[in-house]
Write an enzyme that holds these catalytic residues in place. Structure first.
Site, PDB file in Angstrom:
ATOM      1  CG  HIS A 183      -2.101  -0.848   1.015  1.00 37.89           C
ATOM      2  ND1 HIS A 183      -2.724  -0.968  -0.201  1.00 37.89           N
ATOM      3  CD2 HIS A 183      -2.762  -1.647   1.853  1.00 37.89           C
ATOM      4  CE1 HIS A 183      -3.718  -1.804  -0.086  1.00 37.89           C
ATOM      5  NE2 HIS A 183      -3.757  -2.235   1.151  1.00 37.89           N
ATOM      6  CD  GLU A 424      -0.683 -16.147 -21.353  1.00 35.72           C
ATOM      7  OE1 GLU A 424       0.070 -15.431 -20.674  1.00 35.72           O
ATOM      8  OE2 GLU A 424      -1.845 -16.424 -20.999  1.00 35.72           O
ATOM      9  CG  ASP A 448       2.869 -16.846 -18.652  1.00 35.93           C
ATOM     10  OD1 ASP A 448       3.685 -17.294 -17.818  1.00 35.93           O
ATOM     11  OD2 ASP A 448       1.732 -16.488 -18.350  1.00 35.93           O
ATOM     12  CB  CYS A 495      -1.328  -7.258 -22.018  1.00 37.22           C
ATOM     13  SG  CYS A 495      -1.639  -9.010 -22.169  1.00 37.22           S
TER      14      CYS A 495
HETATM   15  C1  PEP Z   1       1.880 -12.405 -19.759  1.00 36.42           C
HETATM   16  O1  PEP Z   1       2.063 -13.610 -19.570  1.00 36.42           O
HETATM   17  O2  PEP Z   1       2.606 -11.702 -20.484  1.00 36.42           O
HETATM   18  C2  PEP Z   1       0.763 -11.727 -19.082  1.00 36.42           C
HETATM   19  C3  PEP Z   1       0.442 -10.473 -19.339  1.00 36.42           C
HETATM   20  O3  PEP Z   1       0.070 -12.444 -18.169  1.00 36.42           O
HETATM   21  P1  PEP Z   1       0.526 -12.650 -16.636  1.00 36.42           P
HETATM   22  O4  PEP Z   1       1.762 -11.833 -16.399  1.00 36.42           O
HETATM   23  O5  PEP Z   1      -0.624 -12.227 -15.818  1.00 36.42           O
HETATM   24  O6  PEP Z   1       0.790 -14.120 -16.622  1.00 36.42           O
HETATM   25 MG    MG Z   2       0.512 -14.838 -18.659  1.00 37.50          MG
END
Ligand code: PEP
Ligand code: MG
Length: 574
Positions: A183, A424, A448, A495
């Protein structure tokens, strides 16, 4: 002069000031027991203390999401029942019953693998301290007594501490405990106070009144700096301020290259508070809503109504699109109320879509909630961890069932809701062309994808030096995925952490990535970089990097980029 250590900053900035060492006194319960006749009176004291603490939390919850979570803790029947049982059956006084209950829950949380959940122990302690103060009749000796500019140093700060501090006087924060999701880290970022957290031993080294430089860009703390060092850091602080202003100035502008190529910049979020903090950065939407946080913060699998409310609010807060990723649990993420069977290789095990396709009730409940939220904003669904067309078909069949169920009960939803998937896994990358014909969008999960392509565990410290998304195998895969998506006419986003990495951004831009989704605080820097490149030059850079056979060659190419194109360059207002 003493230069202390290097540590990843929790909130960026450079400041110099006098140390204010904060050591709150610890409230301890009296260990004596009560007579059986006094249990009703003791219960009454607890109920009154709780009610009084709750009233204050309600006031604070109007201003901050964190205190809304505190309200849930204050209302938690498990805590009430455990305290009552300790008073009535074990004859403990109210303070001791409360202290033991809090310790019990915090101990259980400390054993959980997930850092985020471990950090939530701080909330339980904070709420219990608030009640304890009422029971003991102690007034709050908070940080509101600070009346001059200081750098605050503490073992840790609770949300209540942070809520009582005056941001005009607290120039910077250093804590010995906590991680970047604690936090204090979150609050420091939202209040834009430079901070370093988790600097073990800092409270033993500094004392109130000493002169200190906090470089929360490089992650360095300097005690009693000499005149030359002060000069260097004053310049650094000035540069940082100028850069911050320049970045703020572009927040309303588009992420557009000098030759007019536009991309979307989106935020990766776990909850509503993240969306709130992302909005001032001028995001185009939410590229990844990690729905698992809702599950991790609940007492049991969240109901359809609770999920609907969370997704609907997320979609309404954010004007752009909201991509909701279906439950991605397992691997390194666990649930406090669900026992996962131990696995030799949890990252290769029963997680994410694999689990959802077996726990169809849990999955169906989430799909209905997302669909219902789609009636209130631009919501998209995204499946994680896919490896086969069969999985996609199964997931879509369950989505169709969810649609039929909602239709049957007359509930509104977007019948044309877009459905995409994360790329991924190596299998998804190899089958990208086949998947691209069957989904509405891709989002590349490089966190991943890198671990699976390179066979390097993303969380294993021993092999951390091998984990690199600039590895040629990852770069070429990313390019092939983007091309596969574009060939089929669907947009491709990313992402994974790579999308917010300053070195990788020009490469991804040049490869044709359509959407970059990242931690909200990275958005301004990435926008700045994009606005300083032409699409054509970025494409030339990407072409060179794709043809490089080694990471060394790729790094040489990236390091040759002129400084004014990188985050270290001067900030022109393009
Ligand atoms: C990823 O694998 O790039 C991803 C965005 O998912 P996470 O980091 O939540 O596994
Ligand atoms: Mg992932």
């Amino acid at each position: 002069m003493q230069k202390i250590t290097m540590k990843k900053p929790a909130s960026k900035g450079v400041v110099r000031g006098e140390v204010f060492l904060y050591r709150p006194s610890v409230l301890q319960a009296d260990k004596s027991s009560i007579s059986p006749k006094a249990t009703a009176q003791e219960l009454g004291r607890f109920v009154d203390g709780l009610a009084s603490a709750r009233r204050r939390i309600v006031e604070l919850a109007e201003k901050s999401e964190i205190f809304r979570a505190h309200l849930d803790i204050a209302d938690d029947p498990f805590i009430h029942e455990t305290v009552a049982e300790k008073i009535t059956k074990e004859y403990k006084n109210a303070e001791l019953a409360l202290e033991e209950t809090a310790n019990q829950i915090c101990l259980a949380l400390s054993e959980v693998d997930d850092e985020y959940l471990r950090e939530r122990a701080a909330d339980i302690k904070d709420v219990c301290t608030r009640i304890m103060r009422r029971l003991k009749g102690v007034s709050f000796e908070g940080l509101n007594s600070i009346d001059k500019p200081v750098i605050l140093v503490a073992s840790n700060l609770t949300p209540s501490d942070a809520a009582s501090l005056n941001p005009n006087y607290v120039l910077g924060i250093i804590t010995a405990e906590g991680g970047n999701t604690s936090h204090v880290a979150i609050l420091a970022r939202s209040m834009e106070i430079p901070a370093i957290v988790g600097m073990t031993g800092i409270t033993d080294i500094v004392a109130s009144g000493r002169d200190l430089i906090l470089d929360a860009v490089e992650g360095v703390v300097i005690l009693d700096p000499d005149a030359a060092t002060i000069d260097v850091y004053e310049k650094k602080a000035k540069d940082f301020q100028e850069r911050k202003l320049a970045l703020k100035a572009i927040s309303k502008l588009k992420a557009e290259t000098t030759d007019g190529h536009k991309v979307s910049l989106c935020a990766n979020v776990g909850n509503l508070q993240d969306i709130q903090s992302a909005l001032p950065h001028g995001i185009d939407g939410v590229g990844l809503l990690r729905s698992e946080f809702l599950y991790m913060e609940s007492q049991g699998f969240p109901s359809e109504a609770d999920q609907f409310l969370a997704y609907k609010t997320a979609a309404q807060k954010n004007k752009g699109e909201t991509i909701i990723r279906t439950l991605d649990i397992g691997g390194d993420k666990s649930l406090p109320y669900y026992q996962f069977e131990p696995e030799e290789n949890p990252f290769l095990g029963w997680r994410a879509i694999r689990m959802c396709l077996e726990m169809v009730d849990v999955f169906g409940c989430q799909l209905r909630a997302i669909l219902r939220a789609s009636a209130f904003g631009k919501v998209k669904i995204m499946y994680p961890m896919m490896i086969s067309i069969e999985e996609l078909e199964e997931a879509n069949a369950l989505l169709n069932t969810a649609k039929k169920e909602l239709k049957a009960t007359g509930q509104a939803f977007d019948a044309d809701i877009q459905v995409g998937m994360m790329i991924e896994t190596p299998a998804a990358f190899v089958l990208a062309k086949d998947f691209a014909k069957r989904v509405d969008f891709f989002s590349i999960g490089t966190n991943d994808l890198t671990q699976y392509l390179l066979a390097v565990d993303r969380g294993n410290f021993k092999v951390a030096s091998l984990y690199n998304f600039l590895h040629p195998a990852v770069l070429r895969s990313v390019k092939a995925i983007i091309d596969a998506g574009h060939e089929a006419g669907i947009p491709v986003g990313m992402c994974g952490e790579m999308a917010g990495n300053e070195l990788a951004v020009p490469l991804l831009l040049g490869m044709g990535l359509d959407e970059f989704s990242m931690t909200p605080s990275q958005v301004p820097e990435v926008k700045f970089i994009i606005r300083n490149w032409s699409y054509q030059e970025a494409a030339e850079l990407a072409e060179k990097a794709i043809n490089a056979s080694s990471l060394t060659e790729i790094m040489t190419i990236l390091e040759s980029i002129p400084k004014e194109r990188t985050k270290d360059g001067p900030y022109k207002l393009a």
